[in-house]
Enzyme design. Structure first.
Site, short mmCIF file in Angstrom:
data_model
loop_
_atom_site.label_atom_id
_atom_site.label_comp_id
_atom_site.label_asym_id
_atom_site.label_seq_id
_atom_site.Cartn_x
_atom_site.Cartn_y
_atom_site.Cartn_z
N ASP A 171 0.87 -1.17 0.00
CA ASP A 171 0.00 0.00 0.00
C ASP A 171 0.90 1.22 0.00
OD1 ASP A 171 -2.21 1.75 0.53
OD2 ASP A 171 -3.23 0.10 1.54
N ASP B 257 -2.86 4.66 -2.21
CA ASP B 257 -3.82 5.35 -1.35
C ASP B 257 -4.16 6.74 -1.90
OD1 ASP B 257 -5.20 5.22 1.27
OD2 ASP B 257 -3.97 6.97 1.73
N GLU C 253 -6.36 4.10 -5.59
CA GLU C 253 -7.60 4.38 -4.86
C GLU C 253 -8.09 5.75 -5.30
OE1 GLU C 253 -9.54 4.61 -0.44
OE2 GLU C 253 -7.72 5.70 -0.96
N HIS D 126 -11.32 -2.22 4.29
CA HIS D 126 -11.11 -1.80 5.68
C HIS D 126 -11.74 -0.45 5.99
CE1 HIS D 126 -8.24 0.22 3.20
NE2 HIS D 126 -7.93 1.04 4.19
N ASP D 127 -12.32 0.22 5.01
CA ASP D 127 -12.89 1.56 5.21
C ASP D 127 -14.41 1.57 5.28
OD1 ASP D 127 -10.44 2.87 5.25
OD2 ASP D 127 -10.46 3.26 3.10
O1 TEU Z 1 -9.06 6.11 2.25
C1 TEU Z 1 -9.47 7.23 1.52
C2 TEU Z 1 -10.91 7.47 1.58
O2 TEU Z 1 -11.51 7.87 0.60
C3 TEU Z 1 -11.51 7.19 2.88
O3 TEU Z 1 -11.15 8.22 3.70
C4 TEU Z 1 -12.97 7.05 2.82
O4 TEU Z 1 -13.57 8.23 2.35
C5 TEU Z 1 -13.47 6.80 4.18
O5 TEU Z 1 -12.65 5.87 4.81
C6 TEU Z 1 -14.86 6.26 4.10
O6 TEU Z 1 -15.26 6.01 5.39
C7 TEU Z 1 -7.73 5.82 2.32
C8 TEU Z 1 -7.49 4.62 3.22
O7 TEU Z 1 -8.08 3.49 2.64
C9 TEU Z 1 -8.01 4.92 4.58
O8 TEU Z 1 -7.93 3.82 5.44
C10 TEU Z 1 -7.21 6.08 5.12
O9 TEU Z 1 -7.75 6.47 6.36
C11 TEU Z 1 -7.22 7.27 4.17
O10 TEU Z 1 -6.98 6.90 2.83
C12 TEU Z 1 -6.12 8.22 4.54
O11 TEU Z 1 -4.87 7.68 4.22
#
Ligand code: TEU
Ligand code: CA
Length: 550
Positions: free
Chosen positions: A98, A199, A254, A327-328
């Site tokens: 990542d 990311d 992403e 995971h989000d």
């Molecule tokens: O996520 C980016 C992102 O778009 C998220 O913030 C999303 O909007 C949110 O989690 C929805 O609930 C990436 C990573 O996957 C995330 O884990 C990180 O917190 C974020 O970037 C910052 O690096």
């Protein structure tokens, strides 16, 4: 369509903190992943994506990197990493890391130096602006609540952070920053890593006017102010030329803010930028005007249209990634399936969907068991910075906090971050001690050990569906057409090429349905999620059927 290993592969995503704790300190680690590689291979997955494992103060669980060339202490050592990579390759699998390059940690040496003085050689590694009449430079809202500017005493100005104040945004305008990032990428590729998930890569080019936003829809702010900046394609193209194109690797960007109309600018194979992106159209489908903690109901017809539109948009020279959770987000089963009476059926149905669309499929750890959302009784058991920040914001704006807790239950990222459920033993066999985040109490019923022993389990169905996809490249490369688009309960589509044709019928409701179109099907039912046969035209609640058309 050009054939590639990364189109044919099936990805398994690991959130290392919650996967397997090998040394009983309550935190998942690299040795824990090594212990479970045979399990992952047994699923048929052949690419593993691990969320960040670099040194980090863990304000955002590794998405705040303080040293890009070292491993987080809790996760192990570089020797453990080398061992992990070798063990993955020995099994014929590949490893994606990542890349968190939109921002670093405020504890990274670059930022520590940058914040000391306006003359620091690292100052231009970040964005600095003076305030306006004692207020921050712009009114921008950050992803996790609050503003995007933090005041720095020593330099008497503000730095930009689209995420938490411990995640200052890197300044890609500065060629030195870009060089640093390319060198980091090279460092890992030279070790033999097989690719990167990048990311929030859509955010790296900023709109330097730094003008106030006057939109209240957060999705719109992301798309129009934060993402798709003026130099994004120049940077991606340069990164491709300088490093990516020198290796046989894969990239998935992403892409918050990437939409149908501009997606090809990122993934068109002739543009030499990224192989594929994660878009969020289906993942933000239930976001209300206030974002994810303001959820609204959604219609299956919209859900289907998103998949159909994206397939159509990317089919000539692009490529898609297919995912229903990570995971989000909360657990895909709890969001898009039924985590009560039809848990097993709907988990299998979603597996059928995930593994029969065109695009590289991503299985998020635990989804292969039908893991569900968790509902902790109070905020004290939650760990995710987004959840905690939103809680604070809701409290200070006078929300009904009893109600807000139910929103957290449905939407918190921690739903996907509870420990992987390996056995029915204490803490689900994840660790012998209290884990960093509590286990979902349903580990007693939902766990790997019990599903290994049950041929009718969700786990065995995933294995079957992955191997079915691998045996039928039509499901990888073939064309896609949605049928009965307007039906509110059914998702039915065809996949075909010159040699084969499949019809996939999914009943995404609790109703028993009779489907005319299926009664006319001339084909064999090859995969289904119910044991007892019925007639082709009948679909029981959450029934999934895959026919080979003859
Ligand atoms: O996520 C980016 C992102 O778009 C998220 O913030 C999303 O909007 C949110 O989690 C929805 O609930 C990436 C990573 O996957 C995330 O884990 C990180 O917190 C974020 O970037 C910052 O690096
Ligand atoms: Ca550990």
């Amino acid at each position: 369509m050009v054939k590639k290993w990364w189109k044919e592969g099936v990805v398994y995503q690991i959130y290392p903190r919650s996967f397997k704790d090998s040394n009983n300190d309550g935190i998942g680690d690299l040795q824990g992943i090594i212990e479970k590689l045979d399990y992952i291979r047994s699923l048929g997955a052949d690419i593993i994506w691990i969320c960040p494992v670099y040194k980090s103060p863990n304000d955002d669980n590794g998405y705040d990197v303080s040293d890009y060339r070292n491993i987080m202490d809790e996760f192990g050592t570089m020797a453990d990493f080398d061992n992990l990579l070798k063990s993955i390759h020995d099994r014929g699998m590949r490893l994606l890391m990542d890349l968190v390059a939109n921002h670093s940690s405020d504890e990274h040496r670059w930022f520590q130096e940058a914040r000391k003085s306006r003359n620091s050689p690292y100052r231009d590694y970040y964005f600095w602006k003076t305030g306006v009449n004692g207020r921050p430079p712009t009114n921008w809202p950050s992803f996790f609540g609050g503003g995007t500017w933090e005041y720095n005493e020593a330099t008497e100005d503000y730095y930009l952070h689209l995420f938490t104040k411990k995640q200052p945004d890197l300044n890609w305008e500065n060629p030195k920053v870009r060089r640093e990032i390319y060198d980091i990428i090279k460092f890992w590729f030279d070790k033999g890593v097989d690719g990167f998930r990048m990311d929030v890569i859509s955010l790296i080019s900023k709109r330097l006017e730094f003008s106030d936003v006057n939109m209240d829809n957060y999705g719109e702010i992301i798309e129009k102010q934060y993402a798709n900046g003026p130099r994004i394609h120049e940077y991606l193209n340069e990164m491709n030329r300088e490093v990516l194109s020198q290796y046989d690797i894969m990239t998935v960007g992403e892409g918050p803010g990437i939409h149908l109309e501009n997606a090809m600018d990122y993934v068109d194979e002739n543009r030499h930028e990224l192989n594929m992106i994660f878009h969020f159209d289906h993942m933000f489908i239930d976001n209300g005007p206030g974002g994810k903690f303001d959820p609204v109901p959604y219609k299956l017809t919209c859900f289907k249209k998103i998949f159909s539109d994206w397939d159509q948009q990317l089919k000539d020279g692009g490529w898609n990634s297919i995912f229903l959770g990570n995971h989000d987000f909360s657990r895909m089963l709890s969001r898009f399936g039924n985590d009560g009476q039809y848990r097993v059926e709907s988990a299998k149905l979603l597996a059928t969907l995930l593994l029969s669309l065109r695009g590289t499929p991503y299985i998020y750890q635990g989804d292969e068991l039908g893991m569900t959302n968790v509902a902790f009784e109070g905020i004290k058991d939650y760990r995710d910075v987004e959840t905690l920040e939103s809680w604070k914001a809701a409290e200070s704006s006078g929300h009904d906090m009893g109600h807000f807790l139910t929103v957290i239950h449905a939407q918190s990222r921690d739903n996907a971050r509870t420990p992987m459920q390996w056995t029915g033993d204490v803490h689900g066999g994840f660790s012998a001690v209290e884990p960093w985040i509590r286990s979902n109490p349903n580990y007693a019923e939902i766990n790997v050990a019990s599903q290994e022993a049950d041929p009718g389990s969700v786990l065995h169905y995933y294995r079957k569906m992955v191997s079915y996809r691998k045996a039928n490249p039509t499901l990888v490369y073939g064309d896609y057409q949605c049928l009965m688009e307007d039906d509110p309960n059914l998702y039915i589509y065809e996949r075909w090429d010159d040699d084969h044709r499949f019809l996939i019928a999914l009943n995404m409701s609790e109703q028993h349905l009779l489907v005319d179109l299926l009664t006319q099907v001339h084909g064999e039912l090859e995969v289904g999620n119910y044991n007892e046969r019925n007639t082709p035209g009948e679909l029981r609640p959450w029934e999934a059927k895959v026919f080979r058309i003859v």
